[in-house]
Design an enzyme around this catalytic site. Structure first.
Site, PDB file in Angstrom:
ATOM      1  N   ARG A  66       0.924  -1.150  -0.032  1.00  0.00           N
ATOM      2  CA  ARG A  66      -0.193  -0.152   0.088  1.00  0.00           C
ATOM      3  C   ARG A  66       0.810   1.343   0.013  1.00  0.00           C
ATOM      4  O   ARG A  66       1.992   1.279   0.554  1.00  0.00           O
ATOM      5  CB  ARG A  66      -0.997  -0.026   1.329  1.00  0.00           C
ATOM      6  N   LYS A 205      -9.692  -2.531   1.865  1.00  0.00           N
ATOM      7  CA  LYS A 205      -9.258  -1.422   2.878  1.00  0.00           C
ATOM      8  C   LYS A 205     -10.343  -0.175   2.470  1.00  0.00           C
ATOM      9  O   LYS A 205     -10.727   0.555   3.331  1.00  0.00           O
ATOM     10  CB  LYS A 205      -7.935  -0.900   2.500  1.00  0.00           C
ATOM     11  N   HIS A 225     -10.113  -2.106  11.949  1.00  0.00           N
ATOM     12  CA  HIS A 225      -9.026  -3.026  11.286  1.00  0.00           C
ATOM     13  C   HIS A 225      -8.640  -4.218  12.539  1.00  0.00           C
ATOM     14  O   HIS A 225      -7.733  -4.077  13.237  1.00  0.00           O
ATOM     15  CB  HIS A 225      -7.833  -2.093  11.042  1.00  0.00           C
ATOM     16  N   SER A 247      -0.679  -3.465  10.615  1.00  0.00           N
ATOM     17  CA  SER A 247      -0.525  -4.384   9.530  1.00  0.00           C
ATOM     18  C   SER A 247       0.854  -5.223   9.645  1.00  0.00           C
ATOM     19  O   SER A 247       1.748  -4.702  10.257  1.00  0.00           O
ATOM     20  CB  SER A 247      -0.473  -3.600   8.016  1.00  0.00           C
ATOM     21  N   ARG A 365       2.373 -12.229  -0.353  1.00  0.00           N
ATOM     22  CA  ARG A 365       1.122 -12.568   0.238  1.00  0.00           C
ATOM     23  C   ARG A 365       0.599 -13.824  -0.178  1.00  0.00           C
ATOM     24  O   ARG A 365       0.920 -14.318  -1.320  1.00  0.00           O
ATOM     25  CB  ARG A 365      -0.220 -11.662  -0.052  1.00  0.00           C
TER      26      ARG A 365
END
Ligand code: OXD
Ligand code: MN
Length: 580
Positions: A66, A205, A225, A247, A365
C-alpha cells in the site's frame, strides 16, 4: 428497477470514457474462472504451482505494498479528512483522474464485479461494484469478497445510492502516478496505477474500512481493522474477541492460534476487518471479507500451521519465491539447503544462500478463501454476527507496554486505542521499524477526521447496552540486546486465557494508574520458556518509562489539534497525576 438504470448509466459512462474492447460482468462462475485463469496463464500473469489449484502471480517490482502517501480522502471539506489523512479536493481529484482514465481501457477487457461485503441477508450486508481492467483483481475479488449470481440479484434490489462504486485501472504502474481516491459523500473509490492488494482490491481497505468507517460514523456503528476470534472455555462458555493490530503485526497468526491448554479452543471468524454494531445485549461483529490476504514471510509450522495447511489448495500466492518442484517458498518457511536453486519473487534464478536479499518479497501474500481454514468458526457466515466480549489493542512496542493489561472503563479503553503505537512494517512503503502512533491500527484506514473518530468511539457508551471489556496487549517487548522477551505465537494463549477469565470474572487484578494487570499466579504459563525476571518485567509498570509515554501521548494529541476529545486528554492528565 430504478437502481439498475442508475448503475447501468454509470457503467455506460465508464465504457464511453475508458473505452474497453470488451465488457464482462464477472460473477466468478466456474466457466468464467476457467477462462480468466487460462487467459492469465497465456498472458504470463498467473503460473500454476504444484498442488491443487495453487497459483503464482508476480506484481510489478515497484508495486508491492500500500502507498499511504498516494492514498487520498476526497471529502467535500478538508476538515473532514482530518490531520492524519491526505486530502484532495474532490473536483481536482475527479479532473485529474478523469484525465488518466480517459481511453485507459483500450485493448483491454473491462470486468464489472458486483460484490457483497459481510454475510448476505443481515443488517451488516453491503454491496459494491468494482470495475477493473485487471484480471488479477477480478480473480482476487472473487476470493476476498462475496461474488456470484445470488449477490448480483441481491445487489440489483438494493438502494443504488447505498452501492459503493469502485473504478480501478492498472495504468502504467508508475509509482509517481498512483492514486487511491475515496469520495465518502458519494461512496465512490477511484484507483489508478497500482495492481496490488489494498490499492486495487477495492472491497478491502477502501470500501470496508475507509468508506465504511464514514458510514459507521453517520449511522452509529464501527468499521475496524480487527481480527475476530471465538474462544470456548473449559466450562463450555463461548466468548468472542476482536483485536486491532497494525498491518503485519501478527493478526493472522493470532486469529489462527491453536490452544495448547486443555479444554480451551479457538476458532477464527476473520483476520483483518471487523464491522461492529450495537445489538440487543452488546456489540455484534462480522467479518465483511470472504478470504484471507495474509503476509507470507514468517508463516511457518511454528508460527501458524493452520495458515500453512490452508495454503495447500485453492490459493493465489503473490510475490513469493518458487522452488524447482513448483512449491511456494518464503523466509521463515522450512530452511532450504544454501545451494538450492529457486526463482525469487521477481522470477530471477537464485540460490538460497546467495545473500542477495530476501527471496520472497517481505510483503508477499497468500490469498485463500475463509472456508479453507481448518479452524473456521461455524458462525463465520452468520448475518447476525457474534457478540464481542473483549476488544484488544496491540502494537510492536519494544519497551514500556506490558504483556497484557485491562482498561478500567470504556474511556480508558478508547485511550488505549487512540494512543496505540507500533514499529512500522513492510505492509506499506517507507521505512521499516520506526515507532509511529497508529490509533486503533486505523491510521492508514480511517476515512475521516481521526479526532471525530475518537469521539465516535466514546459515544458507544450511549448506544451499546453492554460494552466489551478493553485490553492492551504487547507481544514485542525486547531486552537491551534487542532480543524479544516474550516467545509470542502459541504462548499468546496465556494472555488470551487471562483475558477470558477477566471477561467471566473469575480472576482478580492488580490495579495501577495505567490499567489493571494480572496477578502473577493467575498467568499459568505452562510450557513457556521464560525467566521469572522477564515475567516480572512484562507484568509490571515502570513509572519512569510511563511518565515518558504519557508525555509522548499528550504530545501526539497536541499534534492532532484542538479536537481530540477532552475526555481523553483529561484521562491522560489524571493518569499522569497518579503516576507521580
Ligand atoms: C493488509 C494491511 O493487507 O493491513 O491487511 O496492509
Ligand atoms: Mn490489514
Amino acid at each position: 428497477m430504478l437502481g439498475v438504470e442508475l448503475l447501468d448509466r454509470w457503467l455506460q459512462e465508464i465504457i464511453t470514457h475508458c473505452q474497453p474492447d470488451n465488457t464482462e460482468v464477472f460473477i466468478a462462475s466456474p466457466e468464467q474462472l476457467l477462462i480468466l485463469k487460462t487467459r492469465m496463464i497465456e498472458d504470463g500473469l498467473l503460473e500454476p504451482l504444484s498442488g491443487n489449484e495453487r497459483w503464482l502471480h508476480r506484481s510489478d517490482s515497484t508495486d508491492v505494498a500500500r502507498m499511504e502517501h498516494r492514498t487520498f480522502i476526497c471529502s467535500l471539506h478538508e476538515r473532514d479528512a482530518g490531520p492524519t489523512n491526505h486530502w484532495l479536493d474532490p473536483q481536482v481529484a475527479r479532473e485529474t483522474l478523469n484525465g488518466l482514465f480517459a481511453g485507459s481501457f483500450v485493448g483491454r477487457t473491462m470486468y464489472v464485479i458486483p460484490y457483497a461485503m459481510a454475510p448476505l441477508g443481515g443488517v451488516f450486508t453491503q454491496f459494491g461494484i468494482e470495475v477493473t481492467d485487471s484480471p488479477y483483481v477480478a480473480l482476487s475479488m472473487s476470493m476476498m469478497t462475496r461474488v456470484g449470481p445470488d449477490v448480483l440479484d441481491a445487489l440489483i434490489s438494493a438502494d443504488p445510492l447505498d452501492v459503493v462504486r469502485g473504478m480501478h485501472c492498472t495504468g502504467e504502474l508508475d509509482p509517481y502516478n498512483r492514486w487511491v481516491c475515496h469520495f465518502p459523500e458519494t461512496r465512490e473509490i477511484w484507483s489508478f496505477g497500482s495492481n496490488y492488494g489494498g490499492n486495487a482490491l477495492l472491497g478491502k481497505k477502501c470500501h470496508s474500512l475507509r468508506l465504511a468507517s464514514v458510514m459507521a460514523r453517520d449511522t452509529g456503528w464501527l468499521a475496524e481493522h480487527m481480527l475476530i476470534i471465538e474462544l470456548t472455555t473449559p466450562a463450555g462458555e463461548r466468548q468472542h474477541i476482536a483485536a486491532a493490530f497494525p498491518s503485519a503485526c501478527g493478526k493472522t497468526n493470532l486469529a489462527m492460534l491453536q490452544s495448547s491448554l486443555d479444554g480451551w479452543d479457538i476458532r477464527v471468524l476473520g483476520d483483518d476487518i471487523a464491522w461492529m454494531r450495537p445489538g440487543k445485549d452488546g456489540l455484534y461483529a462480522v467479518n465483511p471479507e470472504y478470504g484471507f490476504f495474509g503476509v507470507a514471510p514468517g508463516t511457518s509450522e511454528k508460527t501458524n500451521p493452520v495458515a500453512l495447511s490452508m495454503t495447500e489448495r485453492d490459493t493465489v500466492f503473490t510475490n513469493v519465491a518458487v522452488t524447482s518442484d513448483g512449491n511456494p517458498w518464503w523466509e521463515g518457511m522450512k530452511p532450504l539447503d544454501v545451494d538450492t536453486s529457486v526463482l525469487d519473487w521477481q522470477g530471477r534464478s537464485r540460490t538460497v544462500g546467495d545473500c542477495a536479499g530476501p527471496l520472497a518479497h517481505p510483503n508477499s501474500r497468500f490469498t485463500s478463501p475463509l472456508t479453507n481454514c481448518a479452524t473456521l468458526s461455524d458462525s463465520w457466515n452468520n448475518p447476525e454476527g457474534v457478540r464481542i466480549d473483549a476488544i484488544l489493542f496491540g502494537g510492536r512496542r519494544p519497551t514500556t507496554i506490558p504483556l497484557v493489561m485491562e482498561a478500567q472503563d470504556w474511556t480508558q479503553g478508547v485511550l488505549y486505542g487512540a494512543s496505540m503505537a507500533s514499529q512500522t512494517t513492510a505492509a506499506a512503503t517507507g521505512a521499516v521499524g520506526v515507532l509511529r502512533r497508529d490509533p486503533m491500527a486505523m491510521l492508514p484506514f480511517c476515512g475521516y477526521n481521526i479526532c471525530d473518530y475518537f469521539g465516535h468511539w466514546l459515544t458507544m457508551t450511549e448506544c451499546v447496552p453492554v460494552l466489551p471489556k478493553v485490553f492492551s496487549v504487547n507481544w514485542f517487548r525486547q531486552d537491551e540486546s534487542g532480543k524479544y522477551i516474550w516467545p509470542g505465537f502459541g504462548a499468546n494463549i496465556h494472555a488470551i486465557k487471562w483475558i477470558s477469565e477477566r471477561v467471566s470474572g473469575s480472576v482478580d487484578v492488580e490495579t495501577t494508574p495505567v490499567g489493571n494487570l494480572p496477578i502473577r499466579s493467575d498467568l499459568t504459563l505452562k510450557d513457556v520458556d521464560i525467566s521469572e525476571a522477564a515475567i516480572e518485567l512484562l507484568t509490571s509498570v515502570d513509572k519512569a518509562a510511563w511518565m515518558i509515554e504519557v508525555d509522548a501521548i499528550a504530545a501526539y494529541f497536541t499534534s492532532l489539534g484542538e479536537t481530540v476529545p477532552i475526555e481523553l486528554r483529561d484521562r491522560l492528565d489524571s493518569i499522569k497525576a497518579a503516576l507521580r
